[in-house]
Design an enzyme around this catalytic site. Structure first.
Site, PDB file in Angstrom:
ATOM      1  N   SER A  52      -2.870  -0.742  -3.097  1.00 35.77           N
ATOM      2  CA  SER A  52      -3.787   0.362  -2.818  1.00 35.77           C
ATOM      3  C   SER A  52      -2.990   1.650  -2.705  1.00 35.77           C
ATOM      4  CB  SER A  52      -4.590   0.113  -1.541  1.00 35.77           C
ATOM      5  OG  SER A  52      -5.612  -0.839  -1.761  1.00 35.77           O
ATOM      6  N   ILE A 105       0.827  -1.202   0.000  1.00 33.24           N
ATOM      7  CA  ILE A 105       0.000   0.000   0.000  1.00 33.24           C
ATOM      8  C   ILE A 105       0.863   1.254   0.000  1.00 33.24           C
ATOM      9  CG2 ILE A 105      -0.242  -0.037   2.529  1.00 33.24           C
ATOM     10  CD1 ILE A 105      -3.165   1.045   2.051  1.00 33.24           C
ATOM     11  N   CYS A 106       0.344   2.294  -0.627  1.00 33.53           N
ATOM     12  CA  CYS A 106       0.926   3.633  -0.625  1.00 33.53           C
ATOM     13  C   CYS A 106       2.304   3.643  -1.305  1.00 33.53           C
ATOM     14  CB  CYS A 106       0.955   4.156   0.811  1.00 33.53           C
ATOM     15  SG  CYS A 106       1.119   5.926   0.967  1.00 33.53           S
ATOM     16  N   HIS A 107       3.377   3.884  -0.532  1.00 31.77           N
ATOM     17  CA  HIS A 107       4.732   3.875  -1.068  1.00 31.77           C
ATOM     18  C   HIS A 107       5.355   2.466  -1.050  1.00 31.77           C
ATOM     19  CE1 HIS A 107       4.345   8.207  -0.362  1.00 31.77           C
ATOM     20  NE2 HIS A 107       5.370   8.364  -1.182  1.00 31.77           N
TER      21      HIS A 107
END
Length: 187
Positions: A160, A111-113
């Site tokens: 995500s 998720i994210c980075h």
């Protein structure tokens, strides 16, 4: 569905600077689904969580990445935060650990980075993924098809964009961990 992941062991790979909620929410959801969870890191002791740009809590490490083997787990979660994946992707042991999940066709959720580490492991080529928007060009340059969607799943790889996507991310990660190995998931 408290027993959906009964008998499964899920690794969380993180180091100092991880976005705290991107570890704690999936951790709790996966535990609630019946899995055993372990925090794997670059160092023993504790690692520092972040709430955006402010220090959060510290978390005890269960095992260092050098002592961990993807073969001991049924899946992997890669939380984001900026410093966390940036440090993980420069550590050969962490990159190898991540790549091993793909070589063994095991589900991975980032998720994210978090996908920064996937880029370094060279496992996003030809895959449909999402991430924090600033990784879009990096992922495209690594051969991925980047899309701006809440949650994307491509043959056991769940991605995500940010903490707002955590409900969908957790649900899909649990589904993929329950399903298990994916024959088409390759490094």
């Amino acid at each position: 569905m408290a027993d959906r992941l009964s008998g499964k062991r899920i690794a969380f790979l993180a180091t100092d600077g991880f976005e705290q909620v991107e570890l704690t929410e999936p951790w709790q959801a996966i535990k609630d689904a019946g899995a055993e969870v372990e925090l794997i890191s670059l160092k023993s002791g504790e690692i520092q969580g972040m709430n955006h740009d402010e220090k959060g809590d510290t978390f005890p490490v269960d095992k260092t990445v050098d002592a961990a083997s993807a073969g001991d787990y049924h899946g992997l979660v890669l939380p984001g935060g900026v410093a966390n994946p940036d440090n993980l992707r420069t550590n050969a042991g962490a990159v190898s650990f991540v790549r091993d999940f793909f070589q063994q066709h095991k589900p991975v959720a980032a998720i994210c980075h978090g996908p920064w580490t996937l880029i370094e492991a060279d496992v996003v080529r030809g895959r449909r993924v999402t991430s924090w928007p600033s990784l879009k060009t990096d992922l495209k340059n690594a051969g991925a098809e980047w899309v701006d969607e809440e949650c994307v799943c491509d043959e056991g790889l769940v991605t995500s964009r940010n903490p707002d996507d955590l409900p969908a991310f957790c649900a899909k990660a649990i589904e993929e961990f329950a399903e298990g190995k994916h024959a088409e998931q390759t490094a």
